[in-house]
Design an enzyme around this catalytic site. Structure first.
Site, mmCIF file in Angstrom:
data_model
loop_
_atom_site.group_PDB
_atom_site.id
_atom_site.type_symbol
_atom_site.label_atom_id
_atom_site.label_comp_id
_atom_site.label_asym_id
_atom_site.label_seq_id
_atom_site.Cartn_x
_atom_site.Cartn_y
_atom_site.Cartn_z
ATOM 1 N N SER A 42 0.834 -1.199 0.000
ATOM 2 C CA SER A 42 0.000 0.000 0.000
ATOM 3 C C SER A 42 0.875 1.258 0.000
ATOM 4 O O SER A 42 1.741 1.411 -0.843
ATOM 5 C CB SER A 42 -0.950 -0.039 1.199
ATOM 6 O OG SER A 42 -1.919 0.978 1.117
ATOM 7 N N HIS A 86 -2.012 -1.075 -4.540
ATOM 8 C CA HIS A 86 -3.447 -0.997 -4.805
ATOM 9 C C HIS A 86 -3.875 0.458 -4.705
ATOM 10 O O HIS A 86 -3.116 1.313 -4.245
ATOM 11 C CB HIS A 86 -4.261 -1.902 -3.869
ATOM 12 C CG HIS A 86 -4.190 -1.518 -2.421
ATOM 13 N ND1 HIS A 86 -4.671 -2.308 -1.413
ATOM 14 C CD2 HIS A 86 -3.694 -0.416 -1.794
ATOM 15 C CE1 HIS A 86 -4.479 -1.729 -0.251
ATOM 16 N NE2 HIS A 86 -3.890 -0.576 -0.455
#
Length: 219
Positions: free
Chosen positions: A116, A141
Site C-alpha cells: 500500500s 493498490h
C-alpha cells in the site's frame, strides 16, 4: 519482563590528537564512548526504519529525523529500511515528499513487505538506490477511504479530496516506474502482489540483493 532497547557504545567521530601508546588509545576510547540506545546509534549512521503502520506519529518521527540529518550533513546518503503493511495516505505522502526534499540520496530497501502506501515510499527513493531483499514482497493498490460523513456537503468535499489523492498516488507510480498510465490504473484496481524480482521488472525497485555484499543490478 521485557528486555527493552539495548544500548551500544558510540564514539565521537571528531578526531583528537593521536595518543602515544596503544594503552592510552584504548583508555581514551573507553572514556569518550557514549552509551546510546540501538536505534539512536543506527540513526547516527543514517539508517532509518519504517516498521509500523504509516500513521501521523510514525511519519513525523521519520520526517524529523531525515530533515535533522540533512542539516547535519547534506552529503551523507540516508538509508530507509521498509517492512510495513501500509497506512494513511497523507502521512505517506509527507514521507514521500521529504525523501525528494532532502539533499542527500535516500536509499530505500524493502525487507519483509512494502504494501500500500509503504510501496509509494519505496518507489520514492533515489533512482538506482531502490532495492529489496530476495524474499521481500511488494503490494500496490488504489487508496481506500473510510466511511464518509452522512451530510451531503461533507460527502461531496471528502469524495473530491479522495479522488485528488487517488490521482496523486497514481501519478507517482506512473512517474517513478515509467509504466503506461493504463497499466498502473489497471493494476491499482486490485491488490497486486509482486516478488522482489517482479518489483524490479515493474520498475518499483532497481535491484535485488542476492548474498551479503553481492548486489544484482537491473540492466
Amino acid at each position: 519482563m521485557p528486555v527493552g532497547v539495548p544500548k551500544v557504545p558510540f564514539l565521537n567521530p571528531n578526531p583528537d590528537p593521536e595518543p602515544d601508546s596503544v594503552e592510552e588509545e584504548l583508555d581514551s576510547m573507553e572514556e569518550k564512548a557514549t552509551w546510546v540506545d540501538l536505534y539512536n546509534r543506527l540513526y547516527r549512521q543514517r539508517w532509518l526504519f519504517l516498521g509500523k503502520d504509516l500513521e501521523e506519529e510514525v511519519a513525523n518521527n521519520i520526517v524529523g529525523l531525515m530533515i535533522h540529518l540533512n542539516i547535519e550533513d547534506p552529503f551523507w546518503t540516508q538509508t530507509l529500511y521498509i517492512n510495513c503493511l501500509g497506512g494513511l495516505i497523507i502521512p505517506g505522502l509527507a514521507l514521500y515528499d521529504t525523501i525528494g526534499f532532502v539533499e542527500p540520496d535516500v536509499k530505500t530497501i524493502c525487507l519483509g513487505i512494502a504494501a500500500s502506501m509503504a510501496s509509494v515510499v519505496l518507489v520514492g527513493g533515489t533512482v538506482t538506490e531502490r532495492c529489496a531483499f530476495p524474499n521481500a514482497r511488494v503490494m500496490i493498490h488504489q487508496p481506500r477511504a473510510k466511511e464518509f460523513d452522512d451530510r451531503f456537503s461533507d460527502l461531496n468535499l471528502e469524495g473530491h479530496l479522495f479522488l485528488q489523492l487517488r490521482n496523486c498516488v497514481t501519478q507517482i507510480y506512473i512517474h517513478r516506474t515509467n509504466k503506461p498510465a493504463w497499466v498502473i490504473i489497471a493494476d491499482l484496481e486490485r491488490d497486486t502482489f509482486m516478488s522482489a524480482t517482479e518489483a524490479r521488472t515493474y520498475g518499483i525497485i532497481d535491484g535485488v540483493y542476492a548474498f551479503e555484499e553481492e548486489y544484482e543490478e537491473w540492466s
